[in-house]
Design a protein around this motif. Structure first.
Motif, mmCIF file in Angstrom:
data_model
loop_
_atom_site.group_PDB
_atom_site.id
_atom_site.type_symbol
_atom_site.label_atom_id
_atom_site.label_comp_id
_atom_site.label_asym_id
_atom_site.label_seq_id
_atom_site.Cartn_x
_atom_site.Cartn_y
_atom_site.Cartn_z
ATOM 1 N N ALA A 1 41.244 68.439 54.705
ATOM 2 C CA ALA A 1 40.807 68.380 53.391
ATOM 3 C C ALA A 1 41.521 69.885 52.773
ATOM 4 O O ALA A 1 42.398 70.169 52.105
ATOM 5 C CB ALA A 1 39.396 68.315 53.000
ATOM 6 N N ALA A 2 41.252 70.471 53.829
ATOM 7 C CA ALA A 2 42.483 72.335 53.719
ATOM 8 C C ALA A 2 43.858 71.915 53.780
ATOM 9 O O ALA A 2 44.791 72.519 52.969
ATOM 10 C CB ALA A 2 41.736 73.127 55.305
ATOM 11 N N ILE A 3 44.431 71.150 54.717
ATOM 12 C CA ILE A 3 45.906 70.802 54.649
ATOM 13 C C ILE A 3 46.526 69.952 53.217
ATOM 14 O O ILE A 3 46.848 70.563 53.147
ATOM 15 C CB ILE A 3 45.856 70.037 55.780
ATOM 16 N N LEU A 4 45.407 68.745 53.030
ATOM 17 C CA LEU A 4 45.853 68.595 51.717
ATOM 18 C C LEU A 4 45.868 69.467 50.624
ATOM 19 O O LEU A 4 46.547 69.758 49.895
ATOM 20 C CB LEU A 4 45.270 67.141 51.375
ATOM 21 N N SER A 5 44.780 70.838 50.452
ATOM 22 C CA SER A 5 45.205 71.448 49.018
ATOM 23 C C SER A 5 46.286 72.354 49.811
ATOM 24 O O SER A 5 46.713 73.334 48.607
ATOM 25 C CB SER A 5 43.884 72.334 49.648
ATOM 26 N N ILE A 6 46.025 73.205 50.984
ATOM 27 C CA ILE A 6 47.296 74.357 51.316
ATOM 28 C C ILE A 6 48.863 73.100 50.743
ATOM 29 O O ILE A 6 50.118 73.680 51.005
ATOM 30 C CB ILE A 6 46.846 74.016 52.927
ATOM 31 N N ILE A 7 49.036 72.245 51.030
ATOM 32 C CA ILE A 7 50.246 71.348 51.677
ATOM 33 C C ILE A 7 50.565 71.721 49.466
ATOM 34 O O ILE A 7 51.534 71.538 49.647
ATOM 35 C CB ILE A 7 51.359 70.213 52.042
ATOM 36 N N THR A 8 49.818 71.194 49.154
ATOM 37 C CA THR A 8 50.000 71.659 47.412
ATOM 38 C C THR A 8 50.648 72.692 47.071
ATOM 39 O O THR A 8 51.078 72.585 46.087
ATOM 40 C CB THR A 8 48.945 70.717 46.719
ATOM 41 N N ASP A 9 49.850 73.888 47.596
ATOM 42 C CA ASP A 9 50.368 74.739 46.928
ATOM 43 C C ASP A 9 51.425 75.690 47.077
ATOM 44 O O ASP A 9 52.452 76.155 46.807
ATOM 45 C CB ASP A 9 49.128 75.875 46.590
ATOM 46 N N LEU A 10 51.689 75.213 48.616
ATOM 47 C CA LEU A 10 53.184 75.270 49.075
ATOM 48 C C LEU A 10 53.850 74.510 48.104
ATOM 49 O O LEU A 10 55.512 74.917 48.310
ATOM 50 C CB LEU A 10 53.405 74.678 50.786
#
Length: 218
Positions: free
Chosen positions: A82-91
């Motif tokens: 879940a964190a990765i999905l959010s992080i890549i959106t911000d990236l």
């Protein structure tokens, strides 16, 4: 998929996130270099390469969703996905801001800048350092250091406010430079948003490690 293969897939996802972060970090740095040097060809390349960053985000997203759908991850692993999905959106959004700065360089062309580029590169350097540190905390599962990253967003905001006021005063004193000053304000805004996006990433690292959502800089 065995647990060994599953954890190998998770590690590959982490490596993908690091690679994507390096891509967007490079785009941000090059966008400021292009602005300083009025490098039109570099700006055009940044704009073109944004599609590569977007594809990287979608590839990582697809891998995450496949693992969630097929492996029934446990709570800790699910938080990481879940964190990765959010992080890549911000990236991906950070990449958009870099692309935006490159487009501003094209708009400026060879027109003289209304203000020397002193604070803008400083904002970019702080944002890039924050990005680098946030990814390090992601790799190290370091929630305590991640919590401190958001405090540096205040420094970015202070530079933004100072430079914004300076540019407004220049426009009041000389209406002929309104267009050029507005372009620099757009650059400021993009850099301020980059620091905000990195703060989001740090918040997701804290969530990934602790299971608690903690909003920074409220």
């Amino acid at each position: 998929m065995t647990r060994v293969a599953y954890h190998k897939a998770l590690k590959e996802l982490e490596n993908d996130v690091v690679e994507m972060a390096n891509m967007v970090g490079s785009a941000v740095k090059l966008s400021i270099d292009a602005l300083k040097n009025r490098d039109i060809s570099m700006s055009q390349k940044i704009i073109k390469d944004d599609s590569i960053i977007n594809k990287k985000r979608f590839d990582i997203e697809e891998k995450c969703l496949l693992l969630i759908a097929t492996q029934q991850p446990m709570a800790t692993d699910l938080r990481e996905l879940a964190a990765i999905l959010s992080i890549i959106t911000d990236l991906e959004r950070i990449g958009d801001h870099a692309e935006g700065n490159a487009k501003i360089t094209l708009l400026l062309g060879d027109k003289p800048l209304v203000q020397p580029l002193v604070d803008i590169p400083k904002m970019a350097d702080i944002g890039l350092a924050m990005l680098d540190d946030s990814i390090k905390t992601f790799i190290a599962r370091d929630a305590e250091t991640a919590k401190k990253i958001g405090h540096r967003d205040d420094e970015v905001d202070a530079i933004y406010d100072k430079t914004y006021r300076e540019l407004l005063m220049l426009m009041i004193e000389n209406p002929k430079i309104v267009e050029g000053a507005t372009y620099l304000i757009w650059v400021l805004h993009n850099l301020e948003r980059i620091a905000d996006r990195v703060t989001n990433i740090a918040e997701r690292v804290v969530f990934m490690v602790t299971g608690k959502m903690e909003e920074m800089n409220v």
